[in-house]
Design a protein around this motif. Structure first.
Motif, PDB file in Angstrom:
ATOM      1  N   ASN A 163       8.023 -20.758  11.859  1.00 33.35           N
ATOM      2  CA  ASN A 163       8.751 -21.786  12.596  1.00 33.35           C
ATOM      3  C   ASN A 163       7.730 -22.649  13.335  1.00 33.35           C
ATOM      4  O   ASN A 163       7.160 -22.231  14.342  1.00 33.35           O
ATOM      5  CB  ASN A 163       9.718 -21.125  13.577  1.00 33.35           C
ATOM      6  N   LYS A 164       7.498 -23.854  12.830  1.00 34.39           N
ATOM      7  CA  LYS A 164       6.483 -24.728  13.416  1.00 34.39           C
ATOM      8  C   LYS A 164       6.846 -25.147  14.831  1.00 34.39           C
ATOM      9  O   LYS A 164       5.962 -25.380  15.667  1.00 34.39           O
ATOM     10  CB  LYS A 164       6.298 -25.961  12.525  1.00 34.39           C
ATOM     11  N   VAL A 270      12.163 -16.381  15.944  1.00 38.11           N
ATOM     12  CA  VAL A 270      11.098 -15.654  15.259  1.00 38.11           C
ATOM     13  C   VAL A 270      10.050 -16.654  14.792  1.00 38.11           C
ATOM     14  O   VAL A 270      10.349 -17.570  14.024  1.00 38.11           O
ATOM     15  CB  VAL A 270      11.649 -14.867  14.054  1.00 38.11           C
ATOM     16  N   ALA A 271       8.813 -16.478  15.254  1.00 36.76           N
ATOM     17  CA  ALA A 271       7.754 -17.409  14.894  1.00 36.76           C
ATOM     18  C   ALA A 271       7.298 -17.228  13.453  1.00 36.76           C
ATOM     19  O   ALA A 271       7.118 -18.208  12.723  1.00 36.76           O
ATOM     20  CB  ALA A 271       6.568 -17.240  15.845  1.00 36.76           C
ATOM     21  N   MET A 272       7.122 -15.946  13.027  1.00 41.74           N
ATOM     22  CA  MET A 272       6.627 -15.679  11.669  1.00 41.74           C
ATOM     23  C   MET A 272       7.452 -14.577  11.021  1.00 41.74           C
ATOM     24  O   MET A 272       7.654 -13.508  11.611  1.00 41.74           O
ATOM     25  CB  MET A 272       5.148 -15.254  11.699  1.00 41.74           C
ATOM     26  N   TRP A 289       9.644 -26.000   9.529  1.00 45.40           N
ATOM     27  CA  TRP A 289       9.049 -24.741   9.100  1.00 45.40           C
ATOM     28  C   TRP A 289       8.095 -24.983   7.942  1.00 45.40           C
ATOM     29  O   TRP A 289       8.099 -26.042   7.313  1.00 45.40           O
ATOM     30  CB  TRP A 289      10.130 -23.734   8.668  1.00 45.40           C
ATOM     31  N   ASP A 290       7.285 -23.985   7.663  1.00 43.31           N
ATOM     32  CA  ASP A 290       6.394 -24.032   6.509  1.00 43.31           C
ATOM     33  C   ASP A 290       6.056 -22.588   6.122  1.00 43.31           C
ATOM     34  O   ASP A 290       6.639 -21.649   6.669  1.00 43.31           O
ATOM     35  CB  ASP A 290       5.123 -24.825   6.826  1.00 43.31           C
ATOM     36  N   LEU A 291       5.144 -22.446   5.197  1.00 47.31           N
ATOM     37  CA  LEU A 291       4.770 -21.096   4.779  1.00 47.31           C
ATOM     38  C   LEU A 291       3.264 -20.982   4.602  1.00 47.31           C
ATOM     39  O   LEU A 291       2.556 -21.960   4.373  1.00 47.31           O
ATOM     40  CB  LEU A 291       5.512 -20.685   3.515  1.00 47.31           C
ATOM     41  N   LEU A 365      13.933 -27.413  -0.743  1.00 47.78           N
ATOM     42  CA  LEU A 365      13.371 -26.864   0.491  1.00 47.78           C
ATOM     43  C   LEU A 365      11.847 -26.832   0.488  1.00 47.78           C
ATOM     44  O   LEU A 365      11.220 -26.705   1.540  1.00 47.78           O
ATOM     45  CB  LEU A 365      13.905 -25.455   0.743  1.00 47.78           C
ATOM     46  N   LEU A 366      11.247 -26.940  -0.696  1.00 47.58           N
ATOM     47  CA  LEU A 366       9.795 -26.842  -0.785  1.00 47.58           C
ATOM     48  C   LEU A 366       9.095 -28.202  -0.816  1.00 47.58           C
ATOM     49  O   LEU A 366       7.875 -28.261  -0.953  1.00 47.58           O
ATOM     50  CB  LEU A 366       9.406 -26.043  -2.036  1.00 47.58           C
TER      51      LEU A 366
END
Length: 431
Positions: A163-164, A270-272, A289-291, A365-366
Motif C-alpha cells: 500500500n503506497k 496493511v502496508a505489505m 498500490w504496487d508490488l 490492475l497491472l
C-alpha cells in the motif's frame, strides 16, 4: 515401444521440426489424422481455478474459432463435487484443477493415463517448463509409476503487494526487489504504528503454509507416509512467523486466503502483504498500490512459493478422447498461452520467453505496475501431496497458534504436532 523404422509422416514431421516451425502444437498433420470433424460436445469439469472470463477467452473462443465442430459444456465443482461424479455416472472429457489434487480425482477413478494419447497426438513436452512438468510427473507417480495423468496449463505466482499510501504517510521508501525475509521484517517494523486510532500493520505473511512453501517442506513424507513436522525446516518457519507476529501492533491471525486479502484490500491498514494469487481477489481498490519481489530465505535466493500447477486432465470415461486432446493441444498452443500470459491470471507453462515476458500486459490492475517483480523469482520445487496432507497441515497450524500465543515453546509445539499427525495417519491407514 517406438518403432525403429520411421513412417513417411514421421519423417515429414521431423523435417518440419528441423526447419524451425516449433510454435503451435495444434497444427500437426498427426492431429488431423487422429481426430475427425464430426460435431461433438465435450464436458469440461472446472474444479474452480477457471473464472468465467478465463473459460471463455482461453477455451470457448479459441475452440469455436479453430474447431467449430466442438462444443464445450462446463460443469462446476460447486454444483457437482468430485465424489458425486462417479456416483452419478457423469461422463467427463476434460477435467481442470490443480496438480496437487490428482490423487483426489484418481481415488474416484476419474483420470486416464495420458501417455498413449500424448504420443498419438505428437505433443511436444519439451516446450513445457521443466519444473512444472516434473511436478506433475511426481504427483502422477503416486497414482501409477511412470504414468502421466495431467498436462500443465498455467501456474501461480507470489509477490509482495504493498500500500503506497501507508509508505507515503510515514515517509518510508517503497520496498525494493531482492529482499530477504529479514529485510522485509525490518521494513515492516518501520511501518507498524498506531496513528489517529488506526493500527497500521507493516507486514502480513499470510500464514504457515505460504511461508513454508518457499522451502518446499513436506507435511507428510511421500515415501514413508509418515508425518514430517518435527525438524529444523518447520522450526525456521515457526520462528520467522512469530518474529513477524511479535512486532508490537503487527499481530495477525491465520485465516483463509480471502480473509488475508481482505485485511489488505478492505481494512487498508496493511502496508505489505506477501502472498500468492491476490490479483483476482482485488476489487474496488481506492488506494495506490504496487508490488515488489516476494521475500526469500537467504539460502534460497530469488525463490518464491512452491509450484502450484494448474492442469488439464483426460476423463477416464470420455467417449471422445481424441477430440478432448484436440482441445488440450489448443490450450497449450503458443496463441492461447500468450493470451493466458497477457491476461495476468496465471503464468504460462511454456518455456518461450516472449510469452513469459508478456505476463500481465492486458490485466487492468497491472497497468503501470512493477510486473517485473513477479518474473524475477523462480518457484520453489514441487513436493508430492498425499491424502494425509490437508489434515496434517491443520494439525501443524493449530500448534503454531499455541506457539505464537506463548502457550508452548517451539520444540514442544513441533513435537506435539508430529505425534498427533502420526496418530492420525496411523488411524487412517487402519480404515
Amino acid at each position: 515401444m517406438r518403432k525403429t523404422v520411421p513412417t513417411l509422416l514421421t519423417m515429414l514431421l521431423i523435417v518440419s521440426g528441423c526447419s524451425g516451425q516449433t510454435g503451435n502444437v495444434s497444427n500437426t498433420q498427426a492431429e488431423k489424422e487422429v481426430v475427425d470433424s464430426k460435431p461433438v460436445t465435450l464436458k469440461l469439469y472446472n474444479y474452480g481455478a477457471l473464472n468465467e472470463e478465463m473459460y471463455q477467452r482461453l477455451f470457448v473462443e479459441p475452440v469455436k474459432k479453430k474447431y467449430p465442430h466442438i462444443t464445450l459444456e462446463k460443469i462446476e465443482r460447486a454444483k457437482v463435487p468430485p465424489e458425486q461424479i462417479a456416483v452419478n455416472g457423469l461422463e467427463l472429457d476434460i477435467i481442470t484443477g490443480w496438480g496437487s489434487l490428482l490423487d483426489q480425482f484418481a481415488d474416484h477413478k476419474l483420470l486416464a493415463d495420458m501417455t498413449p494419447v500424448i504420443k498419438k497426438h505428437n505433443i511436444d513436452l519439451n516446450r513445457i517448463d521443466t519444473a512444472n512438468l516434473e511436478g506433475v510427473k511426481l504427483q502422477s507417480g503416486t497414482i501409477s509409476p511412470g504414468g502421466l495423468y495431467a498436462l500443465p496449463f498455467g501456474y501461480n505466482f507470489y509477490a509482495l503487494f504493498y500500500n503506497k499510501n501507508i509508505f507515503d504517510k510515514f515517509g518510508v521508501a517503497y520496498p525494493p526487489d531482492g529482499m530477504t525475509w529479514d529485510d522485509a521484517v525490518a521494513l515492516g517494523r518501520k511501518l507498524t504504528r498506531n496513528v489517529d486510532g488506526i493500527q497500521y500493520k507493516g507486514l502480513d505473511p499470510e500464514g504457515v503454509e505460504k511461508v513454508s512453501n518457499s522451502l518446499s517442506l513436506p507435511y507428510v513424507d511421500p515415501v514413508t507416509m509418515k508425518a514430517s513436522l518435527n525438524n529444523d525446516g518447520w522450526k525456521k518457519v515457526f520462528q520467522l512467523l512469530k518474529t513477524i507476529n511479535d512486532i508490537p501492533g503487527n499481530e495477525f491471525k491465520i485465516t483463509n486466503h480471502s480473509g488475508t486479502v481482505n485485511r489488505f484490500m478492505k481494512d487498508k491498514n496493511v502496508a505489505m502483504l506477501a502472498a500468492p494469487e491476490v490479483l483476482n481477489s482485488l476489487v474496488n481498490l481506492d488506494f495506490d498500490w504496487d508490488l515488489a519481489e516476494y521475500p526469500f530465505f537467504q539460502e534460497r535466493p530469488h525463490t518464491s512459493g512452491m509450484l502450484q500447477t494448474f492442469v488439464l486432465q483426460l476423463g477416464s470415461n470420455s467417449k471422445q478422447p481424441d477430440a478432448a486432446m484436440q482441445v488440450i493441444q489448443l490450450a497449450l498452443s503458443d496463441e492461447v498461452q500468450m493470451t493466458l500470459s497477457k491476461s495476468g491470471n496465471m503464468l504460462s507453462v511454456l518455456k518461450d520467453q516472449t510469452i513469459q515476458k508478456s505476463f500481465g500486459m492486458e490485466h487492468p490492475l497491472l497497468k503501470n505496475k512493477h510486473i517485473e517483480a513477479i518474473l524475477k523469482t523462480k518457484a520453489a520445487p514441487y513436493v508430492i501431496q498425499t491424502r494425509f496432507t490437508t489434515k496434517t497441515r491443520n494439525i501443524l497450524e493449530l500448534k503454531y497458534r499455541d506457539f505464537a500465543e506463548g502457550k508452548k515453546d517451539v520444540n514442544t509445539a513441533l513435537r506435539e504436532a508430529q505425534e498427533e499427525a502420526e496418530a492420525y495417519i496411523a488411524s487412517e491407514k487402519k480404515n
